[in-house]
Scaffold this active site. Structure first.
Site, short mmCIF file in Angstrom:
data_model
loop_
_atom_site.label_atom_id
_atom_site.label_comp_id
_atom_site.label_asym_id
_atom_site.label_seq_id
_atom_site.Cartn_x
_atom_site.Cartn_y
_atom_site.Cartn_z
N ARG A 1 0.79 -1.24 0.00
CA ARG A 1 0.00 0.00 0.00
C ARG A 1 0.82 1.29 0.00
NH1 ARG A 1 -5.23 -0.21 3.84
NH2 ARG A 1 -3.69 -0.13 5.52
N ASP A 2 2.14 1.19 -0.12
CA ASP A 2 2.93 2.42 -0.19
C ASP A 2 4.19 2.20 -1.03
OD1 ASP A 2 3.41 5.09 0.26
OD2 ASP A 2 4.41 4.79 2.18
N ILE A 3 4.02 1.54 -2.18
CA ILE A 3 5.15 1.34 -3.09
C ILE A 3 5.45 2.67 -3.79
CG2 ILE A 3 5.94 0.19 -5.19
CD1 ILE A 3 5.90 -1.65 -2.79
#
Length: 405
Positions: free
Chosen positions: A41-43
């Site tokens: 969820r935070d690439i």
């Protein structure tokens, strides 16, 4: 001690080969996460640390990661706006692994076309309009209408004012042509798809032609092993001290044309390779066991291949919601038969879990697979307890008690 830098700080100096190599490692990491039902969820580039000395990429910053369940509705919408997928931009709450794949595509796109992919848009509608200028406005309009987003009305007029539809090929210039190859453009077009269900999954991305030659395993795609052609990756194997120890490929015997599964193993622990082969060989002929067919020493690097029978197994994320009560009863019975066979031969599998149970729905057959952690046992020798997968471990394993059977 090597010092790692994040992808963002290296963006302008990474070579074509490095972009391809580190992108391949990124999808390997995502494949491992997604196979464990984890969405990062935070690439984004600041969370991807690259050690150019060791040629190693690591995915960092897991505080926004979540275990994915198919009935989940999420209230949080993470990722920097430049790397946020369309479903996040329209605040759709039923998102999944596709948001990581979109973000990975944006990381690669921003490395090749930084002036187009990096805009620092202040609002979601601005970001969507930017995407329309890169990927085309017609497909975005269809996406917004399907998701019934209020943003459809806000930016619909602007989209209709765009004279021509655009595509990624329009971004290629003399300056970026060396990095913007046909293969990477094709990969981006299959990752940056507005509809989440139409995006590449990790396995499909890893098997994309862009990555041929990206690492030692990919060299095997050039058919230089003695007896088999390696076709496509099926799964990643176990990890030890943060490093992947094996990989599973669908292969074809060059002589007979028969399909098998090859487990590709780095030959650092030859005793473990021989032990697994000895155990699997002893179980040949017994029912509901994934039988081994042979072992191959590759001429490419220090690699061994355990060759197993190929089973047309259904993925477990589909099986969970589709098995009937009768199916469950049948497959549990077959699994218990396989366990009994192991015990009759003084073998403990030690890692029974869904991914090691192959279900052939068409033939109504279950097979116990992957004997990498299996061992022979006797009443005179206690067993190690640092084995298995935690959610499926017995209490005595979790408590590190002396284990005899």
């Amino acid at each position: 001690l090597s010092v790692a830098s994040n992808w963002e700080s290296l963006r302008e100096i990474l070579s074509c080969e490095e972009i391809r190599y580190y992108s391949y490692q990124l999808f390997l990491a995502l494949d491992y996460c997604h196979s464990g039902r984890i969405i990062h969820r935070d690439i984004n580039p600041t969370n991807l640390h690259i050690d150019r000395t060791r040629k190693l990429l690591k995915v960092m910053s897991w505080h926004f990661a979540v275990e994915h369940k198919f009935i989940n509705r999420y209230e949080e919408f993470y990722n920097g706006r430049d790397y946020r997928s369309p479903e996040l931009l329209v605040k759709h709450k039923r998102y999944g692994y596709g948001i990581d794949m979109w973000a990975a595509g944006c990381v690669i796109g921003a490395t090749i076309f930084p002036e187009k992919f990096i805009s620092n848009a202040a609002f979601d509608d601005e970001q969507l309009f930017k995407l329309a200028s890169i990927l085309g406005w017609r497909s975005l309009q269809d996406f917004l209408l399907k998701f019934r987003s209020p943003l459809a009305r806000l930016i619909g007029k602007k989209l209709n004012e765009m004279e021509t539809d655009t595509c990624l090929e329009d971004l290629v210039t003399e300056k970026n042509r060396r990095k913007a190859t046909d293969d990477v453009i094709d990969l981006l077009k299959k990752l940056l798809v507005y509809q989440p269900k139409d995006r590449l999954h990790t396995r499909s991305a890893l098997n994309h032609p862009y990555f041929f030659g990206a690492g030692k395993e990919q060299c095997l795609h050039y058919n230089k092993t003695e007896r088999v052609d390696l076709r496509k990756i099926l799964a990643n194997g176990i990890y030890k001290e943060g490093l992947e120890t094996c990989k599973f490929y669908q292969v074809m015997d060059k002589t007979s044309g028969k399909e098998y599964v090859a487990k590709v193993i780095d030959a650092e622990d030859k005793d473990a390779i021989v032990r697994e082969y000895s155990i699997a060989k002893k179980l040949i002929g017994w029912p509901h066991i994934n039988h081994i067919s042979g072992i191959i020493s590759s001429k490419i690097g220090n690699i061994y291949l355990h060759v197993y029978e190929y089973v047309e197994a259904a993925p477990w994320d589909l099986l969970y919601n589709s098995l009937s009560i009768e199916d469950i009863r049948l497959y549990i019975y077959q699994l218990l038969m396989a366990v009994e066979v192991c015990q009759m031969n003084n073998i403990i599998h030690r890692n029974i879990k869904p991914s090691n149970i192959l279900i052939d729905c068409a033939r109504k057959q279950a097979y116990l697979a992957d004997f990498s952690q299996a061992t022979f046992y006797s009443d005179k020798k206690p067993l190690r307890t640092d084995v298995g997968t935690i959610p499926y471990c017995a209490p005595e394993i979790l408590l590190k008690q002396t284990v005899w059977s």
